[in-house]
Design an enzyme around this catalytic site. Structure first.
Site, PDB file in Angstrom:
ATOM      1  N   HIS A  47      -7.783  -7.554  -6.362  1.00  0.00           N
ATOM      2  CA  HIS A  47      -8.899  -8.220  -5.674  1.00  0.00           C
ATOM      3  C   HIS A  47      -9.283  -9.519  -6.377  1.00  0.00           C
ATOM      4  O   HIS A  47      -9.598 -10.527  -5.727  1.00  0.00           O
ATOM      5  CB  HIS A  47     -10.126  -7.309  -5.639  1.00  0.00           C
ATOM      6  CG  HIS A  47     -10.131  -6.346  -4.498  1.00  0.00           C
ATOM      7  ND1 HIS A  47     -10.716  -5.111  -4.577  1.00  0.00           N
ATOM      8  CD2 HIS A  47      -9.623  -6.443  -3.245  1.00  0.00           C
ATOM      9  CE1 HIS A  47     -10.555  -4.476  -3.423  1.00  0.00           C
ATOM     10  NE2 HIS A  47      -9.893  -5.262  -2.597  1.00  0.00           N
ATOM     11  N   GLU A 102       0.842  -1.208   0.000  1.00  0.00           N
ATOM     12  CA  GLU A 102       0.000   0.000   0.000  1.00  0.00           C
ATOM     13  C   GLU A 102       0.875   1.256   0.000  1.00  0.00           C
ATOM     14  O   GLU A 102       0.498   2.282  -0.575  1.00  0.00           O
ATOM     15  CB  GLU A 102      -0.960   0.007   1.195  1.00  0.00           C
ATOM     16  CG  GLU A 102      -1.884  -1.221   1.289  1.00  0.00           C
ATOM     17  CD  GLU A 102      -3.024  -1.268   0.266  1.00  0.00           C
ATOM     18  OE1 GLU A 102      -3.229  -0.288  -0.484  1.00  0.00           O
ATOM     19  OE2 GLU A 102      -3.705  -2.310   0.213  1.00  0.00           O
ATOM     20  N   GLU A 121     -16.240   8.743  -1.269  1.00  0.00           N
ATOM     21  CA  GLU A 121     -15.874   7.941  -2.426  1.00  0.00           C
ATOM     22  C   GLU A 121     -16.756   8.176  -3.647  1.00  0.00           C
ATOM     23  O   GLU A 121     -17.322   7.254  -4.221  1.00  0.00           O
ATOM     24  CB  GLU A 121     -15.873   6.446  -2.060  1.00  0.00           C
ATOM     25  CG  GLU A 121     -15.002   5.612  -2.963  1.00  0.00           C
ATOM     26  CD  GLU A 121     -14.711   4.228  -2.381  1.00  0.00           C
ATOM     27  OE1 GLU A 121     -15.549   3.697  -1.662  1.00  0.00           O
ATOM     28  OE2 GLU A 121     -13.627   3.712  -2.665  1.00  0.00           O
ATOM     29  N   HIS A 130      -6.046  -2.561  -7.446  1.00  0.00           N
ATOM     30  CA  HIS A 130      -7.043  -3.320  -6.683  1.00  0.00           C
ATOM     31  C   HIS A 130      -8.087  -4.017  -7.534  1.00  0.00           C
ATOM     32  O   HIS A 130      -8.720  -4.959  -7.059  1.00  0.00           O
ATOM     33  CB  HIS A 130      -7.726  -2.414  -5.651  1.00  0.00           C
ATOM     34  CG  HIS A 130      -6.891  -2.183  -4.420  1.00  0.00           C
ATOM     35  ND1 HIS A 130      -5.657  -1.574  -4.464  1.00  0.00           N
ATOM     36  CD2 HIS A 130      -7.094  -2.494  -3.112  1.00  0.00           C
ATOM     37  CE1 HIS A 130      -5.159  -1.508  -3.242  1.00  0.00           C
ATOM     38  NE2 HIS A 130      -6.003  -2.068  -2.400  1.00  0.00           N
TER      39      HIS A 130
HETATM   40 ZN   LIG Z   1      -5.606  -2.414  -0.384  1.00  0.00          ZN
END
Ligand SMILES: [Zn+2]
Ligand SMILES: NC(=O)c1ccc[n+]([C@@H]2O[C@H](COP(=O)([O-])OP(=O)(O)OC[C@H]3O[C@@H](n4cnc5c(N)ncnc54)[C@H](O)[C@@H]3O)[C@@H](O)[C@H]2O)c1
Length: 361
Positions: A248, A179, A233, A244
């Site tokens: 993900h 990150e 957001e 991501h």
């Molecule tokens: Zn993350």
């Protein structure tokens, strides 16, 4: 001491601050009673110190099992019931002491207890210090790592003590670095240089001897600045999703056997390649990210047992997939993201064919 004041709440980053939690909380989030929510690993190491700092007579410790599997509605209910049984009231402040799992669950307990009491985040993992504790997202998992049930509940105060990272297992130190690399790529080329310098020391097997305060502070400033411009957001916060969308998907395809940061490292390399292929990202960006990830002990390729077609299919069920088109947050170069400007979308629609090509490499 580093204080970040970009958001409505104070973020203190200071070695040894665990023993000063009492002073900091009294100054920024004073309450009658304190409910320290922690997990069994972190609690054994640090909960006694935090309780002593807050005053043992006004604080109680509530512990949950460590790990993502305990991030459930059942844990939320058990912690809430224990606090109710202790007759805690509205004058309670929750102190979330642990990694991102504790931060998310304890934050959600605080968001709902008596319709909402303050939470002080005391993150103890690198990921929690530079990511999960900032921004106010709280919640639990229904299916693994989905975060589908939760609430925005901004902390009253965040206290990060980089000294506690000495006991964090090396795999979690490396995963947290992913990150930090992301923060450099999306917002600050000079910061990425500093992450590159410090990565080998942070990723080493032995507990880090270097002071991690500058690393934590640099990342916190970047995340806080992004969140400050887009609390809920709608726009710019999307840039935090760099790496991501594919990350993900890879994480899910691994059956969640991969740590989040490991999957995100692979995702960042692939998404930078995608950007290069589309002519959006400066040539060499993906290789640069891969070099830093390797130095941080992170993987840079999709594990051989994972099927690229299945990864592609997963991106299409991602929360970020809108109207059948998958949106990606892509850099134009290190330190700069695409899609900003007036009415900026901060993401670009990408066709399956381009993603397939990048996954096939
Ligand atoms: Zn993350
Ligand atoms: N709310 C957000 O915006 C946000 C952002 C990113 C991630 N998250 C969430 O964060 C979670 C992951 O957080 P994580 O990586 O910190 O995992 P984690 O909370 O499971 O912590 C990792 C492990 O390290 C242990 N640990 C933590 N600090 C320690 C220390 N100082 N010394 C020794 N052991 C320590 C924990 O007990 C755990 O076993 C996920 O559930 C993810 O969804 C939330």
């Amino acid at each position: 001491v580093v204080s970040v004041t970009l958001l409505k709440y104070h973020i203190a980053i200071d070695p040894g601050s665990l023993d000063r939690v009492g002073d900091l909380v009294r100054a920024h989030a004073k309450a009658h009673r304190y409910a320290i929510i922690t997990d069994d690993n972190v609690g054994a190491l640090y909960a006694g110190r935090v309780r002593a700092a807050l005053g043992a007579e006004r604080s109680s410790i509530y512990s949950m099992a460590a790990g993502e599997a305990a991030k459930t509605r059942e844990t939320w209910a058990r912690l809430t019931d224990a606090m109710l049984a202790d007759q805690l009231g509205r004058d309670t402040t929750v102190v979330a002491l642990g990694g991102g799992v504790v931060g998310d669950v304890a934050g959600f307990v605080a968001a709902t207890f008596m319709r909402g009491v303050p939470v002080v985040q005391v993150p103890t993992s690198l990921l929690a210090m530079i990511d999960a504790s900032i921004g106010g997202k709280t919640g639990v998992d229904t299916d693994p790592r989905t975060n589908l049930v939760g609430a925005f509940h901004q902390p009253a105060l965040v206290i990060a003590d980089p000294d506690v990272l000495r006991t964090l297992p090396v795999a979690h130190r490396r995963a947290g670095l992913a990150e930090a690399i992301k923060h450099g790529v999306i917002a600050d080329a000079a910061y990425l240089d500093r992450v590159t310098d410090i990565a080998p020391a942070v990723a080493a097997e032995a507990a880090p001897s270097v002071d991690l305060t500058p690393l934590v502070a640099g990342s916190v400033r970047i995340k806080a600045a992004v969140v400050a411009t887009d609390e809920k957001e709608h726009g710019m916060r999307k840039i935090l999703n760099f790496g991501h969308t594919l990350g993900h998907a890879i994480e899910a395809e691994s059956g969640y056997g991969m740590l989040h940061g490991d999957a995100i490292a692979v995702g960042m390399v692939l998404e930078a390649r995608l950007g290069e292929r589309l002519g959006i990202t400066a040539a060499g960006t993906a290789d640069r990210i891969a070099d830093i990830a390797r130095a941080a002990g992170l993987p840079v390729d999709v594990p051989p047992e994972i099927d690229p077609a299945a990864v592609l299919a997963r991106t299409r069920t991602d929360k970020k997939a809108r109207a059948g088109v998958v949106e990606y947050a892509l850099p134009t170069r290190v330190g700069m993201m695409t899609g900003g400007g007036k009415g900026g979308t901060w993401s670009v629609a990408v066709s399956d064919g381009d993603v397939r090509a990048v996954l096939a490499r």
